[in-house]
Design an enzyme around this catalytic site. Structure first.
Site, PDB file in Angstrom:
ATOM      1  N   CYS A  28       9.359  35.269   9.191  1.00 26.45           N
ATOM      2  CA  CYS A  28       9.614  33.683   9.986  1.00 26.45           C
ATOM      3  C   CYS A  28       9.088  34.205  11.096  1.00 26.45           C
ATOM      4  O   CYS A  28       7.831  34.500  11.953  1.00 26.45           O
ATOM      5  CB  CYS A  28      10.827  33.305   9.668  1.00 26.45           C
ATOM      6  SG  CYS A  28      10.216  31.239  10.152  1.00 26.45           S
ATOM      7  N   GLU A  38      14.244  35.868   1.857  1.00 29.57           N
ATOM      8  CA  GLU A  38      15.663  35.745   0.733  1.00 29.57           C
ATOM      9  C   GLU A  38      16.377  34.211   0.354  1.00 29.57           C
ATOM     10  O   GLU A  38      17.099  34.433  -0.150  1.00 29.57           O
ATOM     11  CB  GLU A  38      16.482  36.467   2.468  1.00 29.57           C
ATOM     12  CG  GLU A  38      16.824  34.908   3.427  1.00 29.57           C
ATOM     13  CD  GLU A  38      15.759  34.425   4.234  1.00 29.57           C
ATOM     14  OE1 GLU A  38      15.432  33.894   5.540  1.00 29.57           O
ATOM     15  OE2 GLU A  38      14.178  35.516   4.247  1.00 29.57           O
ATOM     16  N   HIS A  54      10.057  32.419   4.034  1.00 30.06           N
ATOM     17  CA  HIS A  54      11.201  33.425   3.726  1.00 30.06           C
ATOM     18  C   HIS A  54      12.022  33.869   2.433  1.00 30.06           C
ATOM     19  O   HIS A  54      12.048  33.305   1.062  1.00 30.06           O
ATOM     20  CB  HIS A  54      12.672  32.724   4.611  1.00 30.06           C
ATOM     21  CG  HIS A  54      12.924  32.104   5.105  1.00 30.06           C
ATOM     22  ND1 HIS A  54      13.077  32.259   6.304  1.00 30.06           N
ATOM     23  CD2 HIS A  54      12.073  30.591   6.131  1.00 30.06           C
ATOM     24  CE1 HIS A  54      12.814  32.373   7.486  1.00 30.06           C
ATOM     25  NE2 HIS A  54      12.456  30.674   7.307  1.00 30.06           N
TER      26      HIS A  54
END
Length: 196
Positions: free
Chosen positions: A80, A180, A178
């Site tokens: 990001c 994650e 992202h």
């Protein structure tokens, strides 16, 4: 894979905890550090980020991380804002970046809602980060600024215009989305990074 030393660069940038949890779910306990020796000795380095570009660059400068990151020789993954800071400059507060990717970060026009937020499809996938990931799979994005497509682009996304969803140059990898927070697709991308 499990005995690798993964270091997450700590510069008070937003999404460190969620990135740490994502690796813990893969059975790896990453080290969170801003110490030069610790970062240099890592097998892999994660450069996360959520927030404002100029503030984040100032935070990196405080610990000399702005000098260290471009010198790293092991695989580095920017996420990001981390990806945007790896570029030459950003229109956000007219910020000079780390210059790893020779690219300018631009602000989306307001033709559609900004920030671009939510799930969107990954296209034109290239390279080892996307092994086992299919075209048009979804990843999770939250950003108001984008990196235009270039020869360093290894995945693109379409929102207002076609932009870089992921970049790669030498040992430097980066995702605008992202991983994650991107479910199974994100897990696969993080595993691919670990397995580089």
């Amino acid at each position: 894979m499990k005995d690798q030393k993964i270091v997450i660069i700590d510069y008070d940038a937003g999404n460190i905890q969620s990135v740490k949890y994502a690796f813990e779910r893969l059975g790896i306990t990453p080290v969170v550090s801003n110490d030069e020796e610790v970062i240099r000795s890592a097998d892999k380095v994660i450069f996360p980020g959520v927030g404002e570009a100029a503030w984040a660059m100032n935070s990196l400068r405080k610990n000399g991380l702005d000098q260290l990151i471009p010198q790293l020789t092991q695989p580095v993954l920017g996420i990001c804002l981390g990806m945007q800071l790896m570029c030459e400059s950003s229109e956000e507060s007219n910020t000079k970046g780390l210059g790893i990717f020779p690219l300018q970060v631009k602000r989306f026009t307001n033709e559609r809602k900004v920030p671009h937020m939510g799930w969107n499809q990954l296209e034109e996938l290239k390279g080892s980060l996307f092994k086992g990931v299919s075209e048009m799979e979804f990843a999770y994005f939250v950003h108001s600024y984008y990196v235009p497509c270039s020869e360093e682009t290894v995945a693109s996304c379409d929102y207002i215009l076609n932009f870089s969803a992921s970049l790669q140059k030498d040992n430097f990898y980066a995702c605008q989305f992202h991983p994650e927070k991107s479910g199974e697709v994100g897990v696969r991308i993080l595993e691919n990074f670990i397995n580089l």
